[in-house]
Design a protein around this motif. Structure first.
Motif, PDB file in Angstrom:
ATOM      1  N   THR A 187      38.494  26.786  33.698  1.00 14.33           N
ATOM      2  CA  THR A 187      37.207  27.401  34.051  1.00 14.33           C
ATOM      3  C   THR A 187      36.847  27.111  35.497  1.00 14.33           C
ATOM      4  OG1 THR A 187      36.404  27.268  31.772  1.00 14.33           O
ATOM      5  CG2 THR A 187      34.750  27.436  33.506  1.00 14.33           C
ATOM      6  N   ILE A 188      37.005  25.879  35.914  1.00 20.46           N
ATOM      7  CA  ILE A 188      36.691  25.502  37.298  1.00 20.46           C
ATOM      8  C   ILE A 188      37.660  26.164  38.265  1.00 20.46           C
ATOM      9  CG2 ILE A 188      36.668  23.551  38.916  1.00 20.46           C
ATOM     10  CD1 ILE A 188      35.586  21.853  36.532  1.00 20.46           C
ATOM     11  N   THR A 189      38.945  26.166  37.926  1.00 15.75           N
ATOM     12  CA  THR A 189      39.947  26.806  38.775  1.00 15.75           C
ATOM     13  C   THR A 189      39.611  28.265  39.031  1.00 15.75           C
ATOM     14  OG1 THR A 189      41.718  25.350  37.942  1.00 15.75           O
ATOM     15  CG2 THR A 189      42.385  27.428  38.964  1.00 15.75           C
ATOM     16  N   CYS A 190      39.412  29.012  37.955  1.00 14.70           N
ATOM     17  CA  CYS A 190      39.222  30.459  38.077  1.00 14.70           C
ATOM     18  C   CYS A 190      37.903  30.820  38.743  1.00 14.70           C
ATOM     19  CB  CYS A 190      39.326  31.110  36.703  1.00 14.70           C
ATOM     20  SG  CYS A 190      40.981  31.001  35.981  1.00 14.70           S
ATOM     21  N   ASN A 191      36.856  30.072  38.456  1.00 15.99           N
ATOM     22  CA  ASN A 191      35.560  30.410  39.041  1.00 15.99           C
ATOM     23  C   ASN A 191      35.473  30.040  40.515  1.00 15.99           C
ATOM     24  OD1 ASN A 191      33.478  31.597  37.051  1.00 15.99           O
ATOM     25  ND2 ASN A 191      34.591  30.080  35.843  1.00 15.99           N
ATOM     26  N   LEU A 192      36.069  28.940  40.917  1.00 10.80           N
ATOM     27  CA  LEU A 192      36.125  28.634  42.351  1.00 10.80           C
ATOM     28  C   LEU A 192      36.970  29.670  43.085  1.00 10.80           C
ATOM     29  CD1 LEU A 192      36.499  24.739  42.443  1.00 10.80           C
ATOM     30  CD2 LEU A 192      34.480  26.100  43.033  1.00 10.80           C
ATOM     31  N   ALA A 193      38.085  30.063  42.467  1.00 12.40           N
ATOM     32  CA  ALA A 193      38.951  31.069  43.084  1.00 12.40           C
ATOM     33  C   ALA A 193      38.226  32.405  43.219  1.00 12.40           C
ATOM     34  CB  ALA A 193      40.223  31.224  42.265  1.00 12.40           C
TER      35      ALA A 193
ATOM     36  N   PRO B 135      38.879  42.235  43.751  1.00 15.27           N
ATOM     37  CA  PRO B 135      39.495  42.288  45.079  1.00 15.27           C
ATOM     38  C   PRO B 135      39.735  40.897  45.662  1.00 15.27           C
ATOM     39  CG  PRO B 135      37.685  43.850  44.929  1.00 15.27           C
ATOM     40  CD  PRO B 135      37.627  43.017  43.679  1.00 15.27           C
ATOM     41  N   ASN B 136      40.881  40.728  46.315  1.00 21.66           N
ATOM     42  CA  ASN B 136      41.271  39.492  46.999  1.00 21.66           C
ATOM     43  C   ASN B 136      41.709  38.369  46.062  1.00 21.66           C
ATOM     44  OD1 ASN B 136      40.605  40.482  49.648  1.00 21.66           O
ATOM     45  ND2 ASN B 136      38.448  40.094  49.181  1.00 21.66           N
ATOM     46  N   LEU B 137      41.677  38.610  44.752  1.00 23.53           N
ATOM     47  CA  LEU B 137      42.034  37.553  43.806  1.00 23.53           C
ATOM     48  C   LEU B 137      43.351  37.894  43.105  1.00 23.53           C
ATOM     49  CD1 LEU B 137      41.297  34.881  42.466  1.00 23.53           C
ATOM     50  CD2 LEU B 137      39.942  36.168  40.791  1.00 23.53           C
ATOM     51  N   TYR B 138      44.292  36.961  43.175  1.00 23.41           N
ATOM     52  CA  TYR B 138      45.632  37.144  42.628  1.00 23.41           C
ATOM     53  C   TYR B 138      45.971  35.963  41.719  1.00 23.41           C
ATOM     54  CZ  TYR B 138      45.957  40.524  46.457  1.00 23.41           C
ATOM     55  OH  TYR B 138      45.723  41.570  47.312  1.00 23.41           O
ATOM     56  N   VAL B 139      46.944  36.180  40.841  1.00 19.93           N
ATOM     57  CA  VAL B 139      47.345  35.104  39.932  1.00 19.93           C
ATOM     58  C   VAL B 139      48.858  35.089  39.780  1.00 19.93           C
ATOM     59  CG1 VAL B 139      47.047  36.554  37.867  1.00 19.93           C
ATOM     60  CG2 VAL B 139      46.972  34.064  37.654  1.00 19.93           C
ATOM     61  N   MET B 140      49.399  33.897  39.728  1.00 16.07           N
ATOM     62  CA  MET B 140      50.793  33.685  39.348  1.00 16.07           C
ATOM     63  C   MET B 140      50.758  33.162  37.921  1.00 16.07           C
ATOM     64  SD  MET B 140      53.723  31.595  41.397  1.00 16.07           S
ATOM     65  CE  MET B 140      55.438  32.020  41.119  1.00 16.07           C
ATOM     66  N   PRO B 141      51.116  34.010  36.941  1.00 18.81           N
ATOM     67  CA  PRO B 141      50.828  33.701  35.541  1.00 18.81           C
ATOM     68  C   PRO B 141      51.775  32.701  34.897  1.00 18.81           C
ATOM     69  CG  PRO B 141      51.893  35.822  35.706  1.00 18.81           C
ATOM     70  CD  PRO B 141      51.676  35.363  37.118  1.00 18.81           C
ATOM     71  N   SER B 142      51.222  32.010  33.933  1.00 16.35           N
ATOM     72  CA  SER B 142      51.989  31.082  33.111  1.00 16.35           C
ATOM     73  C   SER B 142      52.711  31.842  32.008  1.00 16.35           C
ATOM     74  CB  SER B 142      51.050  30.042  32.508  1.00 16.35           C
ATOM     75  OG  SER B 142      51.742  29.145  31.689  1.00 16.35           O
ATOM     76  N   HIS B 143      53.553  31.112  31.264  1.00 10.56           N
ATOM     77  CA  HIS B 143      54.260  31.686  30.109  1.00 10.56           C
ATOM     78  C   HIS B 143      54.676  30.533  29.193  1.00 10.56           C
ATOM     79  CE1 HIS B 143      57.432  33.625  27.725  1.00 10.56           C
ATOM     80  NE2 HIS B 143      56.803  34.762  28.000  1.00 10.56           N
TER      81      HIS B 143
ATOM     82  N   SER C 289      35.788  32.254  46.052  1.00 10.31           N
ATOM     83  CA  SER C 289      36.560  32.346  47.289  1.00 10.31           C
ATOM     84  C   SER C 289      36.905  33.802  47.595  1.00 10.31           C
ATOM     85  CB  SER C 289      37.839  31.509  47.164  1.00 10.31           C
ATOM     86  OG  SER C 289      38.717  31.736  48.261  1.00 10.31           O
ATOM     87  N   ALA C 290      37.385  34.523  46.572  1.00  7.92           N
ATOM     88  CA  ALA C 290      37.746  35.931  46.752  1.00  7.92           C
ATOM     89  C   ALA C 290      36.527  36.779  47.105  1.00  7.92           C
ATOM     90  CB  ALA C 290      38.407  36.459  45.476  1.00  7.92           C
ATOM     91  N   SER C 291      35.380  36.461  46.506  1.00  6.45           N
ATOM     92  CA  SER C 291      34.159  37.225  46.785  1.00  6.45           C
ATOM     93  C   SER C 291      33.691  37.048  48.225  1.00  6.45           C
ATOM     94  CB  SER C 291      33.042  36.802  45.820  1.00  6.45           C
ATOM     95  OG  SER C 291      32.496  35.531  46.173  1.00  6.45           O
TER      96      SER C 291
ATOM     97  N   GLN D  99      31.479  37.684  38.379  1.00  2.75           N
ATOM     98  CA  GLN D  99      31.590  39.077  37.954  1.00  2.75           C
ATOM     99  C   GLN D  99      30.724  39.335  36.717  1.00  2.75           C
ATOM    100  OE1 GLN D  99      35.978  38.348  37.717  1.00  2.75           O
ATOM    101  NE2 GLN D  99      36.101  40.498  38.333  1.00  2.75           N
ATOM    102  N   TYR D 100      30.783  38.405  35.774  1.00  2.00           N
ATOM    103  CA  TYR D 100      30.141  38.615  34.470  1.00  2.00           C
ATOM    104  C   TYR D 100      28.630  38.427  34.515  1.00  2.00           C
ATOM    105  CZ  TYR D 100      29.292  38.145  29.448  1.00  2.00           C
ATOM    106  OH  TYR D 100      28.821  38.315  28.173  1.00  2.00           O
ATOM    107  N   ALA D 101      28.189  37.403  35.230  1.00  2.00           N
ATOM    108  CA  ALA D 101      26.748  37.099  35.308  1.00  2.00           C
ATOM    109  C   ALA D 101      26.449  36.536  36.695  1.00  2.00           C
ATOM    110  CB  ALA D 101      26.354  36.095  34.220  1.00  2.00           C
ATOM    111  N   PRO D 102      26.437  37.415  37.708  1.00  2.00           N
ATOM    112  CA  PRO D 102      26.345  36.952  39.107  1.00  2.00           C
ATOM    113  C   PRO D 102      25.088  36.167  39.449  1.00  2.00           C
ATOM    114  CG  PRO D 102      26.086  39.348  38.952  1.00  2.00           C
ATOM    115  CD  PRO D 102      26.547  38.879  37.612  1.00  2.00           C
TER     116      PRO D 102
END
Length: 255
Positions: free
Chosen positions: A16-22, A86-94, A25-27, A234-237
């Motif tokens: 949660t912290i990783t994705c929301n900080l990222a 926009p500006n947000l990318y991910v290298m996905p796990s598996h 940053s993208a915003s 995005q969900y609740a700015p």
């Protein structure tokens, strides 16, 4: 700037912290990458939603390539996906990464992530999500990062684990990555009216640990944003939690 979000304890809010900080940053117009080293893939699902079930190339493929000699190896960028922001990318796990763990460790591929990231100059910020364990992938992330952010859930067991975790970071710094610094501890799920969280926070302050001033409150909105596969911005700015993440991001920028 490469940041690793790390805690050996599960359920402390790393993804949660990783994705929301990222996302914040993208915003801000920063080209931002999330690397999901946790085989559970929570960050991957959070950022990609249903698309995460149909990916052709993941971190499992990246690490498989490091085990094989090829005249035409795939570029690191081939494993990176655009998200819906926009500006947000991910290298996905598996999940297949779990089966590669022993081979990667035995063949000493622990620097491969760092070597790959050293070629990725086009990203302004990189956030690395890690598994809740000290294993090959976690060590790889600590070696590849400039700084470490530690989520802290306000309970006694988290405090007991915290000091061991700090020793781990210090050991990796001494043996593999002299540039690694602890950027700070993020207090997550903080309930200021409850006695125990306040007491634990005071103890951490008394121990002169690096604490971010911004703390993340508990909220059902976080779980809703997970379900919607949208970051809080995005969900609740305008939500309180979004403002807390924005405040935390501003602290990162000052460091």
């Amino acid at each position: 700037m490469n940041r690793v979000i790390f805690n050996k304890k599960g359920g402390v809010g790393k993804s949660t912290i990783t994705c929301n900080l990222a996302a914040i940053s993208a915003s801000k117009g920063k080209k931002t990458l999330v690397i999901d080293l946790d085989t559970q893939g929570n960050s991957t699902h959070y950022l990609l939603g249903q698309q995460s079930n149909t990916l052709e190339s993941t971190l499992a493929d990246f690490y498989t390539n490091t085990l094989n000699v090829s005249l035409f190896p795939k570029d690191f960028s081939d494993f990176i996906y655009e998200t819906g922001m926009p500006n947000l990318y991910v290298m996905p796990s598996h999940p297949g990464m779990e089966n590669l763990h022993a081979k990667l460790e035995s063949r000493y591929k622990i620097y491969k992530l760092k070597e790959a990231l050293d070629t990725m100059g086009e990203f302004d910020n990189i956030f690395i999500d890690t598994p809740p364990a000290l294993n090959f992938y976690t060590r790889s992330a600590l070696i590849a990062a400039n700084s470490c952010i530690i989520p802290f859930d306000c309970d006694v067991f988290s405090k007991q684990a915290l000091y061991s975790l700090l020793d781990t970071v210090a050991e990796v710094k001494a043996d593999h990555n002299p540039n690694l610094e602890i950027e700070g501890i993020v207090v997550n799920q903080f309930q200021k009216r409850a006695k125990l969280p306040t007491q634990l926070l005071e103890e951490l302050i008394d121990d002169n640990l690096k604490l971010f001033k911004s703390m993340i409150s508990p909220s059902v909105k976080i779980r809703e944003s997970h379900s919607a596969s949208q970051s809080m911005i995005q969900y609740a700015p305008n939500h309180k939690i979004t403002e807390e993440f924005k405040s935390l991001y501003q602290e990162l920028k000052k460091k």
